[in-house]
Design an enzyme around this catalytic site. Sequence first.
Site, PDB file in Angstrom:
ATOM      1  N   PHE A   1       8.524  -1.169   3.252  1.00 16.98           N
ATOM      2  CA  PHE A   1       7.246  -1.670   2.768  1.00 16.98           C
ATOM      3  C   PHE A   1       7.448  -2.773   1.745  1.00 16.98           C
ATOM      4  O   PHE A   1       6.750  -3.781   1.742  1.00 16.98           O
ATOM      5  CB  PHE A   1       6.465  -0.497   2.149  1.00 16.98           C
ATOM      6  CG  PHE A   1       5.085  -0.855   1.675  1.00 16.98           C
ATOM      7  CD1 PHE A   1       3.990  -0.643   2.491  1.00 16.98           C
ATOM      8  CD2 PHE A   1       4.883  -1.396   0.419  1.00 16.98           C
ATOM      9  CE1 PHE A   1       2.715  -0.965   2.055  1.00 16.98           C
ATOM     10  CE2 PHE A   1       3.620  -1.724  -0.023  1.00 16.98           C
ATOM     11  CZ  PHE A   1       2.529  -1.509   0.800  1.00 16.98           C
ATOM     12  N   GLY A   2       8.415  -2.592   0.861  1.00 19.78           N
ATOM     13  CA  GLY A   2       8.663  -3.539  -0.210  1.00 19.78           C
ATOM     14  C   GLY A   2       9.285  -2.836  -1.404  1.00 19.78           C
ATOM     15  O   GLY A   2       9.608  -1.647  -1.353  1.00 19.78           O
TER      16      GLY A   2
ATOM     17  N   GLY B   1      13.779   0.749  -6.529  1.00 18.04           N
ATOM     18  CA  GLY B   1      14.407   0.647  -5.220  1.00 18.04           C
ATOM     19  C   GLY B   1      13.552  -0.206  -4.308  1.00 18.04           C
ATOM     20  O   GLY B   1      12.567  -0.825  -4.722  1.00 18.04           O
TER      21      GLY B   1
ATOM     22  N   LYS C   1       4.237   0.566  -5.710  1.00 14.99           N
ATOM     23  CA  LYS C   1       4.840   0.033  -4.485  1.00 14.99           C
ATOM     24  C   LYS C   1       4.154  -1.291  -4.162  1.00 14.99           C
ATOM     25  O   LYS C   1       2.930  -1.357  -4.039  1.00 14.99           O
ATOM     26  CB  LYS C   1       4.673   1.020  -3.332  1.00 14.99           C
ATOM     27  CG  LYS C   1       5.359   0.568  -2.043  1.00 14.99           C
ATOM     28  CD  LYS C   1       5.060   1.502  -0.888  1.00 14.99           C
ATOM     29  CE  LYS C   1       5.765   2.825  -1.040  1.00 14.99           C
ATOM     30  NZ  LYS C   1       5.619   3.655   0.187  1.00 14.99           N
TER      31      LYS C   1
ATOM     32  N   ASP D   1       8.170   9.292  10.208  1.00 16.80           N
ATOM     33  CA  ASP D   1       9.246   8.585   9.495  1.00 16.80           C
ATOM     34  C   ASP D   1       9.809   9.474   8.391  1.00 16.80           C
ATOM     35  O   ASP D   1      10.103   9.013   7.286  1.00 16.80           O
ATOM     36  CB  ASP D   1       8.714   7.273   8.905  1.00 16.80           C
ATOM     37  CG  ASP D   1       9.846   6.327   8.502  1.00 16.80           C
ATOM     38  OD1 ASP D   1      10.970   6.480   9.035  1.00 16.80           O
ATOM     39  OD2 ASP D   1       9.610   5.444   7.654  1.00 16.80           O
TER      40      ASP D   1
ATOM     41  N   GLY E   1      12.167  -0.403  -0.001  1.00 13.53           N
ATOM     42  CA  GLY E   1      12.117   0.141   1.347  1.00 13.53           C
ATOM     43  C   GLY E   1      11.542  -0.869   2.313  1.00 13.53           C
ATOM     44  O   GLY E   1      11.451  -2.065   2.020  1.00 13.53           O
TER      45      GLY E   1
END
Length: 532
Positions: free
Chosen positions: A378-379, A374, A395, A492, A376
């Site tokens: 951030f990346g 997936g 990530k 968040d 987000g």
Amino acid sequence: MIKSMIVIQMYKVVSLSYGAKITTNFINLVLLLTVLSLLSPATEAQQHRLGTASCPNTTTFTINSTYQANRDTLLSSLSSNVTRGVFFYNTTAGKSPDMVYGLFLCRGDISTRACQACVIYAATHISRRCPLDKTAVVWYEECFLRYSNRNIFSVVTETPTIYFLSGRSSIVTISEEDRFEQFVLKVINETIAMAESRPAGVSKYVTRFENISSFQTLYIKVDCTPDLSGADCGRCLRRARAYIPAGRQGGRAFNPSCNVRYEFNPFFNLTAVAALPAKGGEKHIKLNRIRILITSLSVIFGVAVVFISGFFIWRRNSEDKENIHEVQLLDLENEHSKETFSGENWERSQEFPSIQLDILHAATDHFSDENKLGEGGFGPVYKGTLANGKEIAVKRLSRTSGQGLVEFKNEVLLIARLQHKNLVRLLGCCLEKNEKLLVYEFMPNRSLDVFLFDSNLATQLDWQKRFNIIKGIARGIMYLHEDSRLRIIHRDLKASNVLLDHKMNPKISDFGMARIFCEDINQANTNRVVGT
């Protein structure tokens, strides 16, 4: 006889700008030919014989000299090139110091055949009119031809200027002479401006007619050699126009570079002018196109050099900044390093591992799309399998990420010091070759939002599982707020940041927006908008 006398009174040579005098016999000859041409219509092949020549006699050459041979070669070249259908042509013959420059220009409204006849006649007779002159020019009704021992290409030459004037105006529809002169001058200047707007290499031949009344029409013609720039053409025409007052029934002025004329009777081919293309000298049109192309390419090349230089400077500065941040982040590997964050100084208690980039490339199959879990703020996040079979989640910081180095550093510093079963476990990080990677334990059931917002998967969440997930999230938040060494506000927290392990146990992740508070502080103001 009466008609001849009227014509003789209307047209008389007033002056030559460089002071040369035209003899009375020559004037009478020109006027007589003009009368004859009016009394008996002439063909195009005959009209060009009514010409005026300028032979300064200031510089001459000797008979059978190299210059004479070059001049004859030049005139022959001009005659042969007019048969190609061009209305303007320039060329040279010989080498310095005996090089000869020459050109011809035909009126834009005449036929190709008439242009050819005029130029061939001019090339033949200019050597007879000016037999030993190094510089000469001859004007005819349809064309003019000149040669010189100096470069005359793209250069304005305003001497000699020859002009003819008609009688005073007797137009009754415009009672005031001043108004009449202002009107004529205005139209002439507007016509000159039209020629001035044309670039070098394009025909400057412009005609115009304006109705003064139902029975009076003003006809105007201006022209320059096409090799002149628009500005040079406009300047030449304005100086030539100064020789012909606007309060006459007509007038004309011409020099080696331009000519201007106005009459109250049509003196150009109205039909040909209506469909007239922008004819120019073939040679100079090509040269002008080459100049434009070279200029355009030079500008493009200059802009490209500036852009590329700016890009590399920006890239180097960005890399320098990134390297500074990487050095700061790599300090985490130092057992005794200290970090300052949100005003709090605290000392690291355990070693934080750094994982080599080639290991992560091998584990994720070079970050292939098949392993992408997936993406987000951030990346993207990739699934990986280490050599020992352990599954991990990687990530990867995106260069276009809305988050950045501060969030990356924030997450590394926080998660490395937090230990709780409902918080995702950070296994290590990688800072190599401008890559910034975080390595987590792999959550096979991905995030909570996948189950909540999928009608099929949502059926797997019975009440007991939902209740366990709620309790797990609450325990994780309680740990962050009350039980950890630092008071941390996530800022968040959402379903996509709650990961589920193989037993559907929740684990809070993504601490990039988190903030640390002192134990005795229970409220604070943020400096920017954060969260989703």
